[in-house]
Design an enzyme around this catalytic site. Structure first.
Site, mmCIF file in Angstrom:
data_model
loop_
_atom_site.group_PDB
_atom_site.id
_atom_site.type_symbol
_atom_site.label_atom_id
_atom_site.label_comp_id
_atom_site.label_asym_id
_atom_site.label_seq_id
_atom_site.Cartn_x
_atom_site.Cartn_y
_atom_site.Cartn_z
ATOM 1 N N TYR A 93 5.697 3.649 4.701
ATOM 2 C CA TYR A 93 5.463 2.258 5.118
ATOM 3 C C TYR A 93 6.370 1.335 4.294
ATOM 4 O O TYR A 93 7.189 1.800 3.509
ATOM 5 C CB TYR A 93 3.970 1.929 5.018
ATOM 6 N N PRO A 151 -8.450 6.297 1.576
ATOM 7 C CA PRO A 151 -8.330 5.372 2.705
ATOM 8 C C PRO A 151 -7.953 6.155 3.964
ATOM 9 O O PRO A 151 -7.048 6.991 3.921
ATOM 10 C CB PRO A 151 -7.190 4.438 2.273
HETATM 11 C C1 FMN Z 1 -7.762 10.067 9.850
HETATM 12 C C2 FMN Z 1 -6.859 9.811 8.681
HETATM 13 C C3 FMN Z 1 -6.409 8.517 8.423
HETATM 14 C C4 FMN Z 1 -5.613 8.249 7.303
HETATM 15 N N1 FMN Z 1 -5.270 6.944 7.011
HETATM 16 C C5 FMN Z 1 -4.694 6.673 5.813
HETATM 17 C C6 FMN Z 1 -4.580 5.344 5.350
HETATM 18 O O1 FMN Z 1 -5.062 4.388 5.972
HETATM 19 N N2 FMN Z 1 -3.936 5.127 4.163
HETATM 20 C C7 FMN Z 1 -3.439 6.159 3.406
HETATM 21 O O2 FMN Z 1 -2.869 5.922 2.355
HETATM 22 N N3 FMN Z 1 -3.578 7.436 3.806
HETATM 23 C C8 FMN Z 1 -4.221 7.716 4.970
HETATM 24 N N4 FMN Z 1 -4.454 9.009 5.332
HETATM 25 C C9 FMN Z 1 -4.101 10.074 4.386
HETATM 26 C C10 FMN Z 1 -5.336 10.392 3.514
HETATM 27 O O3 FMN Z 1 -5.752 9.275 2.755
HETATM 28 C C11 FMN Z 1 -5.053 11.575 2.572
HETATM 29 O O4 FMN Z 1 -4.058 11.179 1.654
HETATM 30 C C12 FMN Z 1 -4.581 12.819 3.321
HETATM 31 O O5 FMN Z 1 -5.459 13.086 4.413
HETATM 32 C C13 FMN Z 1 -4.541 14.035 2.402
HETATM 33 O O6 FMN Z 1 -5.792 14.223 1.785
HETATM 34 P P1 FMN Z 1 -6.861 15.326 2.331
HETATM 35 O O7 FMN Z 1 -6.159 16.664 2.286
HETATM 36 O O8 FMN Z 1 -8.006 15.238 1.353
HETATM 37 O O9 FMN Z 1 -7.248 14.948 3.719
HETATM 38 C C14 FMN Z 1 -5.214 9.309 6.466
HETATM 39 C C15 FMN Z 1 -5.629 10.613 6.743
HETATM 40 C C16 FMN Z 1 -6.462 10.868 7.813
HETATM 41 C C17 FMN Z 1 -6.938 12.278 8.045
#
Ligand code: FMN
Length: 367
Positions: A182, A23
């Site tokens: 949150y 997400p």
């Molecule tokens: C643009 C953006 C928006 C995000 N919004 C959410 C969100 O709505 N809900 C959530 O649980 N995590 C959110 N995250 C965290 C990501 O879901 C993810 O857990 C985090 O980026 C680490 O994973 P990655 O290294 O694959 O990016 C967001 C991350 C990014 C980069």
């Protein structure tokens, strides 16, 4: 035979592979309703080859949004706008579609990241926030009001109502956002929860908000539809929740009827720093999977197909969740399939890509 590209079943939902798109808030909604941005963005990701696409934190009440641009499922208008987007994704894409239901608690009333990401200023239409205790998220942040039992009951009902809306829209899966500081996470954490009533103090009391909400939503979501939660399974603080507490919480959530856990971490205060090492949440996910025996997803700096394959093949987690890597390369799963010699679901318009395109190049490399 790739483990990453093997099927998995959550409740009655069959996913084509173990790749899940995390997400990710887009801060581009209009009073909670997704817009044309979401049509393009989610349309693109629904054709990424991932088995599951989880839509961004979608808030159960207007004051529970992080920013003015966050999505919500608190009005008929939100529901109609989501129906349009989800019908579009189902019509054109291959991924199953989940939604993350959320309440931002003391991190609500914030600026979009590109506006600074801090608390909304007086000139930016801020709103009052609630939290387990009247402790701000960080220096210069607004002070939330301590949630009353009425607030807690109202938010729980709001989660249930949003889940009902999600079912009417046709989402395949529902995920509760219990991570990143949150509202639900802030009830669990001893850092943010200093209450003296039955919602604070002991682990049993700190778990109460999350468990009551999970049970109430489960009662409204038929057993065949998977319901899970994303946790901050590690807080990266000495005064935060322990790994043993995380395991106990996951066991209780499983008993409450949840079908999966997603292990994320961090976010409880503005000065908490999450590591940026490859697969930093894998150790706790491995423990949850082993000790709780619930389908477990892991997220955080999982970048390459080989890394993802190793995590699933060695049994450390059941599913891999990718955030930034998917924005960087929305065809990540196609390219991973090519690397791992696997098949990926493709929409019929794009069937001429894939092995037909890459096999001659591979043959040439081999000769
Ligand atoms: C643009 C953006 C928006 C995000 N919004 C959410 C969100 O709505 N809900 C959530 O649980 N995590 C959110 N995250 C965290 C990501 O879901 C993810 O857990 C985090 O980026 C680490 O994973 P990655 O290294 O694959 O990016 C967001 C991350 C990014 C980069």
């Amino acid at each position: 035979m790739s483990s990453l590209f093997s099927q998995i079943k959550l409740a009655d939902l069959e996913l084509a592979n173990r790749i899940v798109i995390a997400p990710m808030c887009q801060y581009s909604a209009d009073d909670g309703s997704p817009t044309d941005w979401h049509m393009s963005h989610l349309g693109m990701l629904s054709n990424s080859g991932a088995g599951l696409l989880v839509i961004e934190a979608t808030h159960v009440e207007r004051h529970g949004r992080i920013t003015h641009g966050c999505t919500g499922l608190y009005s008929d208008h939100n529901e109609a706008a989501f129906t349009r987007v989800i019908n579009h994704c189902k019509r054109i894409g291959t991924a199953k579609l989940g939604v993350q239901l959320a309440h931002a608690g003391r991190k609500a009333s914030s600026q979009r990241p590109w506006e600074g990401g801090g608390p909304l200023k007086d000139s930016q239409d801020p709103w009052p926030t609630i939290a387990p205790s009247a402790i701000p998220f960080g220096p210069n942040w607004h002070t939330p009001r301590e949630a009353t039992e009425d607030d807690i009951a109202r938010v729980r009902e709001a989660f249930v109502n949003s889940a009902k809306r999600a079912l009417r829209i046709g989402f395949d899966l529902i995920e509760l956002h219990y991570a990143h500081g949150y509202l639900a996470h802030s009830f669990l954490s001893p850092v943010s929860n200093k209450r003296a009533d039955r919602y604070g103090g002991s682990l049993e009391n700190r778990m109460r908000f999350g468990l009551e909400t999970a049970r109430a939503v489960r009662a409204a979501v038929p057993k065949n539809v998977p319901l899970g939660a994303r946790l901050s399974a590690v807080e990266w603080r000495d005064d935060g929740i322990t790994d043993d507490e995380t395991v106990a919480y996951c066991k209780a959530l499983k008993d409450a009827g949840l079908d999966f856990i997603d292990c994320s971490s961090g976010g409880i205060t503005s000065d908490t720093r999450t590591p940026q090492e490859l697969g930093y949440n894998v150790p706790i996910a491995q423990r949850v999977k082993r000790e709780v025996g619930i389908p477990t997803r892991v997220v955080g700096m999982i970048i390459t197909p080989q890394q993802a394959e190793e995590i699933v093949a060695s049994g450390k987690a059941d599913m891999i969740c990718l955030g930034r890597a998917m924005l960087d390369d929305p065809r990540w799963a196609w390219h991973a399939a090519q690397t791992l010699g696997a098949e990926v679901p493709r929409t019929q318009q794009y069937l001429r890509v894939g092995p037909k395109l890459w096999a001659p190049a591979a043959q040439k490399r081999a000769s």
